[in-house]
Each structure stands twice: as structure tokens, then as C-alpha cells.
Enzyme design. Structure first.
Site, PDB file in Angstrom:
ATOM      1  N   ALA A 165      42.347  49.145  39.405  1.00 10.87           N
ATOM      2  CA  ALA A 165      41.982  47.862  39.446  1.00 10.87           C
ATOM      3  C   ALA A 165      43.018  46.934  39.032  1.00 10.87           C
ATOM      4  CB  ALA A 165      40.693  47.474  38.648  1.00 10.87           C
ATOM      5  N   ALA A 166      43.737  47.054  37.731  1.00 10.76           N
ATOM      6  CA  ALA A 166      44.617  46.277  36.981  1.00 10.76           C
ATOM      7  C   ALA A 166      45.908  46.774  37.398  1.00 10.76           C
ATOM      8  CB  ALA A 166      44.489  46.748  35.541  1.00 10.76           C
ATOM      9  N   ARG A 188      54.953  40.763  46.048  1.00 12.67           N
ATOM     10  CA  ARG A 188      55.034  39.761  46.942  1.00 12.67           C
ATOM     11  C   ARG A 188      55.648  38.391  46.228  1.00 12.67           C
ATOM     12  NH1 ARG A 188      48.868  38.928  47.361  1.00 12.67           N
ATOM     13  NH2 ARG A 188      48.190  40.328  49.121  1.00 12.67           N
ATOM     14  N   GLU A 228      50.073  57.356  39.855  1.00 14.48           N
ATOM     15  CA  GLU A 228      48.440  57.413  39.818  1.00 14.48           C
ATOM     16  C   GLU A 228      48.274  59.001  39.929  1.00 14.48           C
ATOM     17  OE1 GLU A 228      45.485  56.040  39.520  1.00 14.48           O
ATOM     18  OE2 GLU A 228      44.596  57.957  39.632  1.00 14.48           O
ATOM     19  N   CYS A 233      32.679  50.593  40.586  1.00 11.16           N
ATOM     20  CA  CYS A 233      31.531  50.084  40.453  1.00 11.16           C
ATOM     21  C   CYS A 233      30.654  50.632  41.509  1.00 11.16           C
ATOM     22  CB  CYS A 233      31.774  48.594  40.473  1.00 11.16           C
ATOM     23  SG  CYS A 233      32.990  47.870  39.256  1.00 11.16           S
ATOM     24  N   TYR A 270      18.449  22.275  42.945  1.00 12.63           N
ATOM     25  CA  TYR A 270      17.138  22.476  43.070  1.00 12.63           C
ATOM     26  C   TYR A 270      16.474  22.471  44.419  1.00 12.63           C
ATOM     27  CZ  TYR A 270      11.953  21.566  43.317  1.00 12.63           C
ATOM     28  OH  TYR A 270      10.678  21.525  43.721  1.00 12.63           O
TER      29      TYR A 270
HETATM   30  C1  LIG Z   1      30.358  54.042  37.470  1.00 14.80           C
HETATM   31  C2  LIG Z   1      31.020  52.924  37.049  1.00 14.80           C
HETATM   32  C3  LIG Z   1      30.493  51.677  37.669  1.00 14.80           C
HETATM   33  C4  LIG Z   1      30.995  50.491  37.068  1.00 14.80           C
HETATM   34  N1  LIG Z   1      30.316  49.466  37.639  1.00 14.80           N
HETATM   35  C5  LIG Z   1      31.063  47.996  37.225  1.00 14.80           C
HETATM   36  C6  LIG Z   1      30.413  46.825  37.767  1.00 14.80           C
HETATM   37  O1  LIG Z   1      29.517  46.828  38.240  1.00 14.80           O
HETATM   38  N2  LIG Z   1      31.011  45.675  37.312  1.00 14.80           N
HETATM   39  C7  LIG Z   1      32.131  45.757  36.595  1.00 14.80           C
HETATM   40  O2  LIG Z   1      32.879  44.736  36.295  1.00 14.80           O
HETATM   41  N3  LIG Z   1      32.726  46.747  35.994  1.00 14.80           N
HETATM   42  C8  LIG Z   1      32.215  47.930  36.416  1.00 14.80           C
HETATM   43  N4  LIG Z   1      32.919  49.086  35.929  1.00 14.80           N
HETATM   44  C9  LIG Z   1      33.932  49.314  35.312  1.00 14.80           C
HETATM   45  C10 LIG Z   1      35.155  48.930  36.064  1.00 14.80           C
HETATM   46  O3  LIG Z   1      35.305  50.014  37.077  1.00 14.80           O
HETATM   47  C11 LIG Z   1      36.624  49.248  35.049  1.00 14.80           C
HETATM   48  O4  LIG Z   1      36.476  48.387  34.142  1.00 14.80           O
HETATM   49  C12 LIG Z   1      37.898  49.133  35.866  1.00 14.80           C
HETATM   50  O5  LIG Z   1      37.905  50.143  37.016  1.00 14.80           O
HETATM   51  C13 LIG Z   1      39.185  49.396  34.782  1.00 14.80           C
HETATM   52  O6  LIG Z   1      39.946  49.103  35.602  1.00 14.80           O
HETATM   53  P1  LIG Z   1      41.414  49.805  35.274  1.00 14.80           P
HETATM   54  O7  LIG Z   1      42.667  49.348  36.215  1.00 14.80           O
HETATM   55  O8  LIG Z   1      41.782  49.355  33.804  1.00 14.80           O
HETATM   56  O9  LIG Z   1      41.248  51.419  35.069  1.00 14.80           O
HETATM   57  P2  LIG Z   1      40.796  52.448  36.214  1.00 14.80           P
HETATM   58  O10 LIG Z   1      40.112  51.690  37.136  1.00 14.80           O
HETATM   59  O11 LIG Z   1      39.992  53.260  35.243  1.00 14.80           O
HETATM   60  O12 LIG Z   1      42.015  52.697  36.711  1.00 14.80           O
HETATM   61  C14 LIG Z   1      43.123  53.618  35.867  1.00 14.80           C
HETATM   62  C15 LIG Z   1      43.804  54.553  36.727  1.00 14.80           C
HETATM   63  O13 LIG Z   1      44.699  55.184  36.085  1.00 14.80           O
HETATM   64  C16 LIG Z   1      44.582  56.590  36.355  1.00 14.80           C
HETATM   65  N5  LIG Z   1      45.332  57.362  35.345  1.00 14.80           N
HETATM   66  C17 LIG Z   1      44.612  57.736  34.112  1.00 14.80           C
HETATM   67  N6  LIG Z   1      45.588  58.203  33.222  1.00 14.80           N
HETATM   68  C18 LIG Z   1      46.741  58.439  34.092  1.00 14.80           C
HETATM   69  C19 LIG Z   1      47.863  59.032  33.658  1.00 14.80           C
HETATM   70  N7  LIG Z   1      48.123  59.502  32.362  1.00 14.80           N
HETATM   71  N8  LIG Z   1      49.034  59.051  34.585  1.00 14.80           N
HETATM   72  C20 LIG Z   1      48.826  58.223  35.917  1.00 14.80           C
HETATM   73  N9  LIG Z   1      47.684  57.821  36.146  1.00 14.80           N
HETATM   74  C21 LIG Z   1      46.711  58.011  35.249  1.00 14.80           C
HETATM   75  C22 LIG Z   1      43.321  57.038  36.907  1.00 14.80           C
HETATM   76  O14 LIG Z   1      43.291  58.029  37.678  1.00 14.80           O
HETATM   77  C23 LIG Z   1      42.960  55.448  37.356  1.00 14.80           C
HETATM   78  O15 LIG Z   1      42.823  55.478  38.792  1.00 14.80           O
HETATM   79  C24 LIG Z   1      32.280  50.378  36.267  1.00 14.80           C
HETATM   80  C25 LIG Z   1      32.795  51.696  35.703  1.00 14.80           C
HETATM   81  C26 LIG Z   1      32.169  52.885  36.452  1.00 14.80           C
HETATM   82  C27 LIG Z   1      32.761  54.299  35.968  1.00 14.80           C
END
Ligand SMILES: Cc1cc2nc3c(=O)[nH]c(=O)nc-3n(C[C@H](O)[C@H](O)[C@H](O)COP(=O)(O)OP(=O)(O)OC[C@H]3O[C@@H](n4cnc5c(N)ncnc54)[C@H](O)[C@@H]3O)c2cc1C
Length: 471
Positions: free
Chosen positions: A16-17, A27, A38, A48, A443
Site C-alpha cells: 500500500a504505502a 509520474r 518486495e 483487507c 434525509y
Molecule cells: C487480514 C487483514 C485485513 C485488513 N483489513 C483492513 C481494512 O478493512 N481496512 C483498513 O484500513 N486496513 C485493513 N488492514 C490493514 C492494512 O492492510 C494495512 O494497514 C496496510 O496494508 C499497510 O500498508 P503498508 O504498505 O504499510 O504495509 P504492508 O501492506 O504490510 O506492505 C509491506 C510490504 O513490505 C514487504 N516487506 C516486509 N519486510 C520486508 C523486507 N525486509 N524486505 C522487503 N519487503 C519487505 C511485505 O512483504 C509487504 O508486502 C487489514 C490487514 C489485514 C492483515
């Protein structure tokens, strides 16, 4: 003279981030090199959506992938899949990486240079430190772990018992998925309530619904051991007894992955997460951080918290991308800022919508904030409609000022939960109950009463706090 190399933006973590920032910089600064590292097999997927994939509402894991590595490459981003970042050398501006699977671009370990680095490696599930958890506990934090769980469920006899440890929203969503799949789901939490982000009186409505749906809810029970025979889980032992279990799913919260950033010198806050400024810059020059790894300001009480939600990860990734693009272009000022959060969250469990924003009574009490709270039941549509639905509303406002501090909603359908976004806006902008009660909200009978439930709450609080309606 060798050609000067293009500026390199390196991203650790391709979800995500990370990918939001990578896409923006790609872009905004076409001449820059954008490289993503990754560890797993997927990029840009909806974590999610995993509980719905486990429930088989979504049949194919690929449907949760918003953008594949191939699509990112086609857009001009270099993506190193199945490649794990190991350590950041902030002085030399390099990251040590190693191949973690066959899709890695090469074998072994190597260094990647950067001019700007985004640390976006997310969080990792917390495992209770009791015997058997490491051996038999299944965690579901990534899409490949979701695929593994679905594969395990496919092998089990339907109607077998499965224990879910953790009564937060992920535990609840997974317990529901298990019932949908025909399993007996046992939800276990050491806390006396499910959904700790809600006050206990609101969580009780959720617990009641889980039980109605067929989930066995065991609260105030601490996990002591997971037992198994021949590599297969057989039972879960708790402080109160033993539950037979064919599988145990651990959804006991997750901790931000901070180790690499901390070792590189990035400051951590009291929340344990990486400190960033509103432009997502860490305390180390050249390193930005975003998503589950960082802490941000709670705009209602000023505390700094690590809130792990996709909604923040995407916005913080965008802000970081804007700031990094400006830095790569040598610009000093940017306008993008992530102001903070107000603790807004929503989920749908067993057909009920559960939402919250701002502070709960417990949080107000902890912060010593004087407040009044009202809680009441209403209908989702006008009360004279057939099957008008039910919604419980709880609203808190500050003594003296009438500032809205928090709202919690538990309701059965009709988008009752999405009303939380109006309440979140009120909390973020510091709107008072005196003002809120007369704001221009929509409403019509299929959507509720002539006074919206949030405005009913505001009116009740005006009375409760002895405030004069604002002119
Ligand atoms: C089951 C589930 C349901 C969820 N439902 C919701 C929801 O309904 N609404 C909501 O707002 N949020 C929800 N979330 C939370 C949301 O998914 C996370 O907050 C969001 O994905 C965080 O984004 P991020 O990019 O910070 O981290 P992540 O999405 O965790 O991405 C981090 C990435 O870094 C990679 N990584 C880790 N360590 C390393 C490394 N050493 N080297 C290279 N790559 C690495 C991982 O493989 C991963 O792909 C949910 C989470 C889960 C687990």
C-alpha cells in the site's frame, strides 16, 4: 567523463504505502530511477480483502491484486520480487538485500544504492509466547498466508472446530469466514470484551451478534498452549479449559517492522513505531517512512500512535511520494502533509456494520478529559418502514466546549456504519454538538429519521452537558 547516473528512489515494501509512493514519483519525476524491493510474491494487493478470500466470497487470490509486478514494470518501475531488504547503511546510502525466492533478480546478497529511501515494510503478526503456537499457529497477514490458510481449510473436514485467537476486527472477520465455510469457529480473547477499540457496552452488541451467527465466543480466556499430534493441531489449552481444534488461527495483533529503520538511526516514538514529520520524513536524512511502520498524531487528544490501517498507508505513501519527488527535483518546499488521524475504522462482521472514530470513554478517562456520553438505539430507516433495522449509537463530547470527541456505531446494514465518516469529519475539524445538531445532513425515509442519528446524539449531548444551542 561517465554520464551522471539518474537519481534513484528506492522503496522497501511493495504494497500500500510503498507502491503508492513509487507510482507518484514515477509520474512526477520521469528522469528518476524508481526501484522497489518486495520480499513476497505480490505487489499492491488488498490485505483487507483476505478474510473475504478465505470465506470464498472472492474465489481467486489474484482478484485481490490491484497491480501486479508486471504492470508496475510496464509503468517504468523496477520491481525486485522475492527480494528481502536486510540492512540500511544511511551513511553510504545503500541497502543490503538478498534473494528470498526464485523470482528474485539474482542469487545471494547485494547492495542497492539510493538517493531517497522509503521505508514501507509494514507490520508483522504478534505470536503469543506459549508452547505450540510457533509450530501450529497459522497467521494471516499477507496474501500468500491467506492462500495457505485457504489451502489448509480445503483439506479439513467441514464442521471441524477451528480456534481463532484474538477478538479484534481481523479475528472477527476470519471467525465469520470460517462459519460461512461451514466450520465451527471458536473465538478466544483474554480480554473481557471483543473489539477493544469500542467501549464495552457497544462491544456487547457485537458479541451478541457473533453468538447469533454461530460463533462460540470465549472471553477472559488466556491462551496457554496449542497441542498437536504428528504435526497436526488437536487442541487449544486456555486458562479456563481445553478446546478441541483442527486448526488455530492467531490474530493477536501486529507490531510495526521497525528493526531495520532503528538500526539505521531512525528515532522511534513512545508507540514503538518510526517517528516521522507531517511530510513523512524520518529523523535520518534521505529516509522517509510510511504506513504500518510509523506513528502519527491523534488529532483529538494529541497523542502519537501507531495505527495500522490501509486508509492511512495509502495517504501517507502519497504524501511521501510528493515530498520525495520534490526532494529529487531539488525543491525545498512542498505542500503535502499527513496531518494525523482521529482513529476512524469500520468493519462488517456477520452482516453487522461496526464503526468508530475519535476517543472512547476509556481513552477520555486515561487522558483526564472531562466528557459526557450518550448511548441509544435507533433504526436504520424511518421507523415506519418494514424491517427498519437496528443501530446503536454512542457519542461523546467534551464538558464545557461541547467539542465532539468520539462516536461508535453498531448497526445491521443500510450503510449505517458509513455514517462514521461524517462523525470523523466532525472530530477532525473540532465541531461542537451545538453546531452539529443543525448542520445540513440529508434525509429521506429509506435512509433514516428526519433527524439523522448523529444529530440525535448531538442534541442529547447538548442537553446532557447543559449547553445553550449555538446561534
Ligand atoms: C487480514 C487483514 C485485513 C485488513 N483489513 C483492513 C481494512 O478493512 N481496512 C483498513 O484500513 N486496513 C485493513 N488492514 C490493514 C492494512 O492492510 C494495512 O494497514 C496496510 O496494508 C499497510 O500498508 P503498508 O504498505 O504499510 O504495509 P504492508 O501492506 O504490510 O506492505 C509491506 C510490504 O513490505 C514487504 N516487506 C516486509 N519486510 C520486508 C523486507 N525486509 N524486505 C522487503 N519487503 C519487505 C511485505 O512483504 C509487504 O508486502 C487489514 C490487514 C489485514 C492483515
Amino acid at each position: 567523463m561517465p554520464e551522471p547516473r539518474p537519481a534513484r528512489f528506492l522503496v522497501l515494501g511493495g504494497d500500500a504505502a510503498g507502491m503508492t509512493a513509487a507510482t507518484h514519483v514515477r509520474r512526477a519525476v520521469p528522469e528518476a530511477e524508481v526501484v522497489v524491493v518486495e520480499r513476497g510474491p505480490y505487489t499492491s494487493y488488498s490485505m483487507c480483502g483476505i478474510p473475504y478470500y478465505v470465506a470464498d466470497t472472492i474465489h481467486d487470490a489474484e482478484d485481490l491484486v490491484v497491480r501486479s509486478p508486471h504492470e508496475h514494470r510496464a509503468a517504468g518501475i523496477t520491481v525486485h520480487m522475492e527480494t528481502e531488504a536486510l540492512a540500511i547503511d544511511a551513511e553510504a546510502r545503500t541497502v543490503r538485500v538478498r534473494a528470498a525466492g526464485p523470482a528474485a533478480p539474482r542469487a545471494g546478497e547485494w547492495d542497492l544504492p539510493y538517493d531517497a529511501l522509503l521505508y514501507a515494510v509494514g507490520a508483522h503478526p504478534k505470536l503469543p509466547k506459549v508452547p505450540g503456537v510457533a509450530e501450529y499457529g497459522v497467521v494471516v497477514h499477507t496474501l500468500d498466508e491467506g492462500e495457505r490458510l485457504k489451502g489448509l481449510l480445503d483439506e479439513l473436514e467441514p464442521e471441524g472446530a477451528i480456534v481463532v485467537v484474538g477478538g479484534g476486527y481481523i479475528g472477527l472477520e476470519l471467525a465469520e469466514a470460517l462459519v460461512v465455510r461451514g466450520f465451527k469457529a471458536v473465538l478466544l480473547d483474554r480480554s473481557p470484551q471483543v473489539m477493544k477499540p469500542l467501549d464495552p457496552d457497544m462491544a456487547e452488541h457485537v458479541e451478541q451478534r457473533l453468538v447469533e451467527f454461530g460463533i462460540t465466543v470465549c472471553l477472559g480466556e488466556e491462551l496457554r498452549e496449542v497441542q498437536g499430534v504428528d504435526g497436526r493441531c488437536t487442541a487449544v489449552v486456555t486458562s479456563k479449559g481445553t478446546h478441541p481444534a483442527e486448526l488455530v488461527i492467531v490474530a493477536a495483533g501486529s507490531a510495526p517492522h521497525v528493526e531495520m529503520a532503528q538500526a539505521a538511526g531512525c528515532a522511534l516514538g513512545d508507540s514503538g513505531a518510526v517517528v516521522v514529520d507531517p511530510r513523512m520524513r524520518t529523523t535520518v536524512a534521505g529516509i522517509w517512512a510510511a504506513g504500518d511502520v510509523v506513528e502519527s498524531v491523534n488529532l483529538v487528544n494529541g497523542s502519537r500512535r501507531n495505527v495500522q490501517l490501509g486508509t492511512h498507508a495509502n495517504k501517507q505513501g502519497k504524501v511521501a511520494g510528493i515530498d520525495i519527488a520534490a526532494a529529487l527535483r531539488g525543491e525545498e518546499q512542498t505542500v503535502a502533509a499527513f496531518e494525523g488521524h482521529v482513529g476512524t475504522a469500520i468493519t462488517k462482521v456477520c452482516e453487522w456494520e461496526i464503526a468508530r472514530t475519535g476517543l472512547t470513554e476509556r481513552e477520555c478517562a486515561e487522558d483526564g478529559i472531562g466528557y459526557a456520553a450518550v448511548a441509544f438505539e435507533s433504526t436504520v430507516t424511518a421507523g415506519y418502514f418494514p424491517e427498519p433495522g437496528r443501530v446503536w449509537v454512542k457519542m461523546l463530547a467534551e464538558e464545557g466546549s461541547g467539542r465532539i470527541l468520539g462516536v461508535q456505531l453498531v448497526g445491521n446494514g443500510g450503510n449505517s456504519g458509513k455514517r462514521i465518516d461524517v462523525a470523523a469529519t466532525w472530530c477532525q475539524l473540532g465541531v461542537t454538538v451545538q453546531r452539529a445538531q443543525f448542520l445540513d445532513l440529508s434525509y429521506a425515509p429509506p435512509f433514516g429519521g428526519v433527524w439523522d442519528i448523529l444529530q440525535v446524539g448531538a442534541r442529547k449531548l447538548v442537553r446532557e452537558l447543559g449547553l445553550q444551542p449555538q446561534l
